[in-house]
Design an enzyme around this catalytic site. Sequence first.
Site, PDB file in Angstrom:
ATOM      1  N   ASP A 119      -7.860  -4.162  -0.449  1.00  0.00           N
ATOM      2  CA  ASP A 119      -8.387  -4.525  -1.791  1.00  0.00           C
ATOM      3  C   ASP A 119      -8.251  -6.032  -2.163  1.00  0.00           C
ATOM      4  O   ASP A 119      -9.195  -6.407  -2.959  1.00  0.00           O
ATOM      5  CB  ASP A 119      -7.631  -3.693  -2.930  1.00  0.00           C
ATOM      6  CG  ASP A 119      -7.739  -2.256  -2.615  1.00  0.00           C
ATOM      7  OD1 ASP A 119      -8.890  -1.760  -2.401  1.00  0.00           O
ATOM      8  OD2 ASP A 119      -6.586  -1.540  -2.479  1.00  0.00           O
ATOM      9  N   HIS A 179       0.841  -1.109   0.040  1.00  0.00           N
ATOM     10  CA  HIS A 179      -0.085   0.031  -0.219  1.00  0.00           C
ATOM     11  C   HIS A 179       0.911   1.274   0.011  1.00  0.00           C
ATOM     12  O   HIS A 179       2.039   1.138   0.691  1.00  0.00           O
ATOM     13  CB  HIS A 179      -0.928   0.026   1.356  1.00  0.00           C
ATOM     14  CG  HIS A 179      -2.035   1.131   1.055  1.00  0.00           C
ATOM     15  ND1 HIS A 179      -1.856   2.518   1.667  1.00  0.00           N
ATOM     16  CD2 HIS A 179      -3.263   0.877   0.861  1.00  0.00           C
ATOM     17  CE1 HIS A 179      -3.100   3.108   1.225  1.00  0.00           C
ATOM     18  NE2 HIS A 179      -4.036   1.910   0.886  1.00  0.00           N
TER      19      HIS A 179
END
Length: 434
Positions: free
Chosen positions: A368, A310
């Site tokens: 995600d 991320h």
Amino acid sequence: MADTIHSRTATLRIEDREIELPILSGTLGPDVIDIRKLYAESGMFTFDPGFTSTASCSSAITYIDGDEGELLYRGYPIEQLAERSHFLEVCYLLLYGDLPSAEKLADFEFRITRHTMLHEQMQYFFRGFRRDAHPMATMVGVVGAMSAFYHDSTDITDPWQREVAAIRMIAKMPTIAAWAYKYSIGQPFIYPRNDLDYASNFLHMCFATPCETHNVDPILTRAMDRIMMLHADHEQNASTSTVRLAGSSGANPFACIAAGIACLWGPAHGGANQATLEMLREIGRIERIPEFIARAKDKNDPFRLMGFGHRVYKNFDPRAKVMKQSADEVLDLLGVRDNPLLQVAKELERIALEDDYFVSKKLYPNVDFYSGIILEAMGFPTAMFTPIFAVSRTVGWIAQWKEMIADPTQKIGRPRQLYVGAGRRDHVEVENRG
């Protein structure tokens, strides 16, 4: 919001001049250098593409510590909220600053539930889109058009109208997303039900038909509620900054949220979980995973593992820990262990958590990765992943918008630039141009 108190300064030396700039301290996180008077005192701007080193506002809503893998909503760790709260309680927290009493929560849930229906004439607006329109395209248009249907909540100077707009937006967004989905697959719209909770109501509107009774499983409801909760806000990301920038001009709240949805649509932002599923389809079979792992490690290969790592979190994404639990529960409930796509996902997750390369680089599965798996297992097409993200993030956008409106230091957004085009030159008549 008032400026934080400062007593320290930073000295900027430009040739033979020195400029003192205040240093501001927040509750948590790094201090910031206040450069608001830099141009006036030096005649210079700062250069920060993507604003990655610039605090565009002060905010009391969400705090992220990327190094520690920490996400706080109004000071509460996301793990605690995901375990002990539900989405509408978190909505109240983000909007008003504190967790509600039982009485205040009941009132808030009542108001949200009673605003879930859309103006009946909005059905015609949906039907103006092509049948194959992407649900996000429909949502951008419908949300932007809400200002044409709800004139009594567009005056941003009226606190009560701002409150009504906030409630309407949170309440109606699941209906808009579900209807956009139904329209895209040619099924009739399903009206919201006041006897269902927020997440159950959304799932019912997406998957029920008039032909038979549809009961939503509590495990699926809990998983959807967590998806919404974990995506509710995430500090000054691209779509939230877009909402604030649009709002800084005095635009009505529906236009601001439509702008946020449009920004979220970008594959680098809200489309990450869709990109993860597309990657899993590209891999296709468990036997091919080593090939793609090797490609991911090859600096000369453009292939990248989607759903890992991320930009903000340099540690394990705290949301991913919660989402992993939901993913396991949903896969067990639906008995989709034999689904090749999900088998690839689980094996890829196992390898990434054990492989020294990924562990050393802290390329852990992120939120995600798991949300895409859950939504795929539930039966949502990838085109609905980003609309569900928009439903979840609406409360964060609204909370940030309301905070911005109330901030006395807020000005209309006007970034500057480093101009690199042609210098001044005179016009030449067309017949004299070479």
